[in-house]
Design a protein around this motif. Structure first.
Motif, PDB file in Angstrom:
ATOM      1  N   UNK A   1       0.837  -1.202   0.000  1.00  0.00           N
ATOM      2  CA  UNK A   1       0.000   0.000   0.000  1.00  0.00           C
ATOM      3  C   UNK A   1       0.872   1.254   0.000  1.00  0.00           C
ATOM      4  N   UNK A   2       1.954   1.223   0.762  1.00  0.00           N
ATOM      5  CA  UNK A   2       2.865   2.367   0.817  1.00  0.00           C
ATOM      6  C   UNK A   2       3.580   2.561  -0.512  1.00  0.00           C
ATOM      7  N   UNK A   3       3.914   1.451  -1.181  1.00  0.00           N
ATOM      8  CA  UNK A   3       4.607   1.538  -2.473  1.00  0.00           C
ATOM      9  C   UNK A   3       3.699   2.043  -3.588  1.00  0.00           C
ATOM     10  N   UNK A   4       2.389   1.838  -3.433  1.00  0.00           N
ATOM     11  CA  UNK A   4       1.473   2.138  -4.533  1.00  0.00           C
ATOM     12  C   UNK A   4       0.322   3.040  -4.084  1.00  0.00           C
TER      13      UNK A   4
ATOM     14  N   UNK B   1      -4.197   5.374   1.603  1.00  0.00           N
ATOM     15  CA  UNK B   1      -4.860   4.530   0.603  1.00  0.00           C
ATOM     16  C   UNK B   1      -5.179   3.131   1.123  1.00  0.00           C
ATOM     17  N   UNK B   2      -5.047   2.921   2.443  1.00  0.00           N
ATOM     18  CA  UNK B   2      -5.311   1.611   3.044  1.00  0.00           C
ATOM     19  C   UNK B   2      -6.408   1.725   4.097  1.00  0.00           C
TER      20      UNK B   2
ATOM     21  N   UNK C   1      -2.582 -23.357 -10.879  1.00  0.00           N
ATOM     22  CA  UNK C   1      -3.163 -22.953 -12.150  1.00  0.00           C
ATOM     23  C   UNK C   1      -4.338 -21.999 -12.036  1.00  0.00           C
ATOM     24  N   UNK C   2      -4.828 -21.804 -10.828  1.00  0.00           N
ATOM     25  CA  UNK C   2      -6.020 -20.963 -10.641  1.00  0.00           C
ATOM     26  C   UNK C   2      -5.703 -19.563 -10.119  1.00  0.00           C
ATOM     27  N   UNK C   3      -4.425 -19.250  -9.885  1.00  0.00           N
ATOM     28  CA  UNK C   3      -4.086 -17.980  -9.244  1.00  0.00           C
ATOM     29  C   UNK C   3      -2.734 -17.479  -9.731  1.00  0.00           C
ATOM     30  N   UNK C   4      -2.459 -16.187  -9.495  1.00  0.00           N
ATOM     31  CA  UNK C   4      -1.139 -15.610  -9.733  1.00  0.00           C
ATOM     32  C   UNK C   4      -0.365 -15.653  -8.422  1.00  0.00           C
ATOM     33  N   UNK C   5       0.975 -15.607  -8.498  1.00  0.00           N
ATOM     34  CA  UNK C   5       1.744 -15.721  -7.266  1.00  0.00           C
ATOM     35  C   UNK C   5       3.045 -14.944  -7.339  1.00  0.00           C
ATOM     36  N   UNK C   6       3.564 -14.648  -6.141  1.00  0.00           N
ATOM     37  CA  UNK C   6       4.878 -14.045  -5.990  1.00  0.00           C
ATOM     38  C   UNK C   6       5.554 -14.671  -4.789  1.00  0.00           C
ATOM     39  N   UNK C   7       6.857 -14.899  -4.876  1.00  0.00           N
ATOM     40  CA  UNK C   7       7.548 -15.611  -3.799  1.00  0.00           C
ATOM     41  C   UNK C   7       7.883 -14.725  -2.610  1.00  0.00           C
ATOM     42  N   UNK C   8       7.924 -13.417  -2.818  1.00  0.00           N
ATOM     43  CA  UNK C   8       8.268 -12.486  -1.736  1.00  0.00           C
ATOM     44  C   UNK C   8       7.626 -11.136  -2.032  1.00  0.00           C
ATOM     45  N   UNK C   9       7.968 -10.135  -1.231  1.00  0.00           N
ATOM     46  CA  UNK C   9       7.380  -8.812  -1.414  1.00  0.00           C
ATOM     47  C   UNK C   9       7.631  -8.277  -2.815  1.00  0.00           C
ATOM     48  N   UNK C  10       8.860  -8.419  -3.307  1.00  0.00           N
ATOM     49  CA  UNK C  10       9.183  -7.928  -4.650  1.00  0.00           C
ATOM     50  C   UNK C  10       8.363  -8.663  -5.711  1.00  0.00           C
ATOM     51  N   UNK C  11       8.208  -9.976  -5.539  1.00  0.00           N
ATOM     52  CA  UNK C  11       7.437 -10.758  -6.496  1.00  0.00           C
ATOM     53  C   UNK C  11       5.963 -10.404  -6.492  1.00  0.00           C
ATOM     54  N   UNK C  12       5.406 -10.198  -5.299  1.00  0.00           N
ATOM     55  CA  UNK C  12       4.005  -9.799  -5.189  1.00  0.00           C
ATOM     56  C   UNK C  12       3.799  -8.417  -5.796  1.00  0.00           C
ATOM     57  N   UNK C  13       4.758  -7.527  -5.560  1.00  0.00           N
ATOM     58  CA  UNK C  13       4.712  -6.171  -6.114  1.00  0.00           C
ATOM     59  C   UNK C  13       4.698  -6.237  -7.643  1.00  0.00           C
ATOM     60  N   UNK C  14       5.585  -7.028  -8.200  1.00  0.00           N
ATOM     61  CA  UNK C  14       5.679  -7.163  -9.660  1.00  0.00           C
ATOM     62  C   UNK C  14       4.372  -7.689 -10.247  1.00  0.00           C
ATOM     63  N   UNK C  15       3.803  -8.706  -9.605  1.00  0.00           N
ATOM     64  CA  UNK C  15       2.554  -9.286 -10.084  1.00  0.00           C
ATOM     65  C   UNK C  15       1.402  -8.284  -9.989  1.00  0.00           C
TER      66      UNK C  15
END
Length: 351
Positions: free
Chosen positions: A186-189, A222-223, A281-295
């Protein structure tokens, strides 16, 4: 008719998935099982099957007294999954861990909601032959896709613009749920709106209570933290979101993910092995904060990917629908009743 007695206090604490899973099963049996099953709750008389949903001490004692029939234990957590949820002194935590496993070992049959926990229970000394996997499910009568008008109404009630990009998450406010990453995103975006529905179901016993209380009292602009929301109202929140985000570090099979699927909301999760075992196969994913941010950025900028995930969510909702699970639970209970009868006959022959 088979008499099933449910032992549960799961619905006494608001905002936790165990209660949601229990209520869904009770509603399913009322809808589909009236011809086969007589269901009671927290009665200490005789029963063909006693199904234990929570590990209350009085329920544990009941396994030593009276005629409980076939004892079924519903596993919603293990000692390691309590880490990051409750803040307990080390000696008390050690006692609780031993108690949890002792409770499960008292059961004739264990039900897990994620197959990855079969090996974990076996490591505690519970034979795999006593463990069955039955996934969670939700009712599509309660969680469903709403109209654009209704979505706009929900956004307006939260002070969110109709054309905003909204990220929604829910669950207890605790470290295990990944709330820190939700706040960090939320802080990043600041160009996105974030909403978290949930609170402190266990009050000050919640791990990190003081820290998260300060965040809730002074969140980024924004949160929005809504506090604990009645389950019947959650359908509005899932629908008004562009993405459902659950950044948990540890889960079994969260009801919130199934609820989001049923509302056909795109789902973004932390990349965990337990998810790969059941909902790959039913969802998007990220392994860490950076990955979740990218997704998250990718999903915002690519509406066609959000549409693909909507269709994936719809397919997942069908797979884990109450219609499919009704047959599975009916067969399971009938098998348990048969096993109980066979055991009684065997005991009589020995005597």
């Amino acid at each position: 008719m088979i008499h099933i007695n449910m032992f549960s206090s799961a619905d006494k604490v608001a905002g936790q998935g165990v209660g949601s899973a229990y209520l869904e099963l009770m509603r399913l049996l009322k809808k589909y099982g009236q011809q086969s099953f007589e269901v009671t709750v927290n009665q200490y008389g005789s029963a063909d099957i006693s199904h234990y949903h929570t590990i209350d001490p009085q329920f544990f004692l009941s396994t030593f007294i009276g005629h409980r029939g076939r004892k079924i234990g519903y596993v919603h957590f293990l000692p390691e999954t309590l880490e990051g949820s409750l803040q307990l002194p080390r000696p008390i935590k050690a006692i609780l861990d031993k108690y949890v496993i002792a409770f499960y070992k008292r059961m004739d049959q264990i039900v897990v909601v994620n197959p990855i926990f079969i090996d974990k229970l076996a490591a505690y000394g519970i034979p795999k032959s006593k463990i069955a996997y039955i996934p969670n499910f939700v009712s599509q009568d309660e969680f469903y896709a709403q109209s654009e008008h209704k979505k706009a109404q929900t956004r307006a009630s939260l002070g969110i613009k109709a054309d905003a990009f909204v990220v929604f998450g829910d669950g207890q406010v605790q470290k295990r749920k990944g709330v820190d990453d939700f706040v960090a995103l939320a802080k990043r975006h600041p160009e996105m709106n974030f909403v978290w529905a949930g609170g402190f179901s266990f009050g000050k016993m919640t791990d990190g209570y003081e820290k998260y209380k300060k965040i809730i009292d002074n969140p980024p602009k924004n949160l929005t933290f809504t506090g604990i929301v009645e389950r019947k109202s959650l359908v509005d929140f899932y629908n008004m979101a562009d993405v459902f985000l659950l950044p948990s570090y540890d889960e079994l099979f969260p009801m919130s993910v199934l609820e989001a699927f049923s509302c056909q909301t795109p789902v973004l999760l932390r990349d965990l092995p337990l998810y790969q075992a059941i909902i790959s196969g039913y969802y998007a994913s990220g392994s860490d904060l950076a990955g979740l941010d990218e997704q998250l950025v990718y999903l915002k900028e690519n509406p066609e990917e959000r549409q693909r995930l909507k269709l994936a969510a719809k397919a997942a909702a069908t797979k884990f629908s109450e219609q499919n699970l009704a047959k599975i639970w009916q067969d399971f209970y009938l098998k348990q009743a048969h096993n109980q009868m066979s055991q009684l006959v065997e005991d009589l022959m020995k005597n």
